[in-house]
Design a protein around this motif. Structure first.
Motif, short mmCIF file in Angstrom:
data_model
loop_
_atom_site.label_atom_id
_atom_site.label_comp_id
_atom_site.label_asym_id
_atom_site.label_seq_id
_atom_site.Cartn_x
_atom_site.Cartn_y
_atom_site.Cartn_z
N ILE A 42 0.82 -1.21 0.00
CA ILE A 42 0.00 0.00 0.00
C ILE A 42 0.86 1.25 0.00
O ILE A 42 0.50 2.26 -0.62
CB ILE A 42 -0.95 -0.01 1.22
CG1 ILE A 42 -1.94 -1.15 1.08
CG2 ILE A 42 -1.69 1.31 1.36
CD1 ILE A 42 -2.80 -1.37 2.29
N LYS A 45 3.03 3.31 -4.66
CA LYS A 45 2.01 3.54 -5.68
C LYS A 45 2.15 2.47 -6.76
O LYS A 45 3.24 2.00 -7.05
CB LYS A 45 2.18 4.93 -6.29
CG LYS A 45 1.83 6.04 -5.31
CD LYS A 45 1.82 7.37 -5.99
CE LYS A 45 1.37 8.43 -5.01
NZ LYS A 45 1.21 9.72 -5.65
N TYR A 59 -6.08 7.75 -7.94
CA TYR A 59 -5.46 6.90 -6.93
C TYR A 59 -5.43 7.62 -5.58
O TYR A 59 -5.72 7.03 -4.54
CB TYR A 59 -4.04 6.48 -7.34
CG TYR A 59 -3.38 5.62 -6.30
CD1 TYR A 59 -3.72 4.28 -6.17
CD2 TYR A 59 -2.45 6.14 -5.41
CE1 TYR A 59 -3.14 3.48 -5.21
CE2 TYR A 59 -1.87 5.35 -4.44
CZ TYR A 59 -2.21 4.02 -4.34
OH TYR A 59 -1.64 3.24 -3.37
N SER A 60 -5.11 8.91 -5.59
CA SER A 60 -5.07 9.69 -4.35
C SER A 60 -6.45 9.73 -3.69
O SER A 60 -6.56 9.60 -2.46
CB SER A 60 -4.59 11.11 -4.61
OG SER A 60 -3.26 11.08 -5.05
N GLU A 63 -7.15 6.32 -2.27
CA GLU A 63 -6.31 6.12 -1.10
C GLU A 63 -6.93 6.80 0.12
O GLU A 63 -6.96 6.22 1.22
CB GLU A 63 -4.92 6.71 -1.40
CG GLU A 63 -3.87 6.41 -0.37
CD GLU A 63 -2.53 6.96 -0.80
OE1 GLU A 63 -1.54 6.23 -0.61
OE2 GLU A 63 -2.46 8.09 -1.32
N ASP A 64 -7.46 8.01 -0.08
CA ASP A 64 -8.12 8.72 1.02
C ASP A 64 -9.44 8.06 1.39
O ASP A 64 -9.76 7.89 2.57
CB ASP A 64 -8.37 10.19 0.65
CG ASP A 64 -7.09 10.99 0.58
OD1 ASP A 64 -6.07 10.54 1.17
OD2 ASP A 64 -7.09 12.06 -0.06
N LEU A 68 -6.22 3.91 3.16
CA LEU A 68 -5.18 2.90 2.97
C LEU A 68 -4.00 3.09 3.92
O LEU A 68 -3.48 2.11 4.46
CB LEU A 68 -4.69 2.92 1.51
CG LEU A 68 -5.72 2.50 0.47
CD1 LEU A 68 -5.10 2.52 -0.93
CD2 LEU A 68 -6.30 1.14 0.77
N LYS A 69 -3.59 4.33 4.15
CA LYS A 69 -2.45 4.55 5.05
C LYS A 69 -2.78 4.14 6.48
O LYS A 69 -1.96 3.54 7.18
CB LYS A 69 -2.00 6.00 4.98
CG LYS A 69 -1.34 6.35 3.67
CD LYS A 69 -0.88 7.77 3.62
CE LYS A 69 -0.26 8.03 2.24
NZ LYS A 69 0.14 9.41 2.07
#
Length: 126
Positions: A42, A45, A59-60, A63-64, A68-69
């Motif tokens: 994860i 990229k 993708y950003s 991800e938000d 994912l983080k």
């Protein structure tokens, strides 16, 4: 799977005598760690973003949206706990093995002292 071992250790101050079960638990923990670590990338990229930079915004957003983080952080904490548990269990097994070895050495020394004393006493009697 870890909870019963931890409960026995907390309640009785010792692990169950089933070394095979402990080793299987360690093996399962290592398998889980390898499976999850191999699949999770994860933090990096995808390669497709290098080829198609216009997908970077998408993708950003994904991800938000899927956090994912945060999920990666949670997963890393869980993997760290699995790793620490496996290390603790192997340390316990090593300690138990060392204790048995030390007891065997002490018993052999006592047998040697007893045999030497018996030979000295038998030699004086004649």
């Amino acid at each position: 799977m870890i909870e019963p071992f931890a409960r026995d250790l907390a309640e009785h101050g010792r692990t169950p005598q089933r070394r095979k079960g402990i080793l299987q638990l360690i093996g399962n923990a290592l398998l889980v760690q390898q499976r999850v670590a191999g699949r999770v990338a994860i933090a990096e990229k995808p390669d497709v973003l290098w080829e198609k930079p216009e997908l970077d915004r998408l993708y950003s957003r994904l991800e938000d949206e899927y956090e994912l983080k945060e999920r990666l952080d949670t997963l890393e904490r869980k993997l760290a706990a699995v790793s620490e548990t496996a290390n603790a269990l192997t340390d316990i097994i090593d300690t138990q093995r060392s204790l048995r070895l030390e007891i065997a050495v002490v018993v052999l020394i006592l047998i040697e002292v007893a045999m030497g004393s018996f030979q000295l006493l038998a030699g004086r009697g004649h």
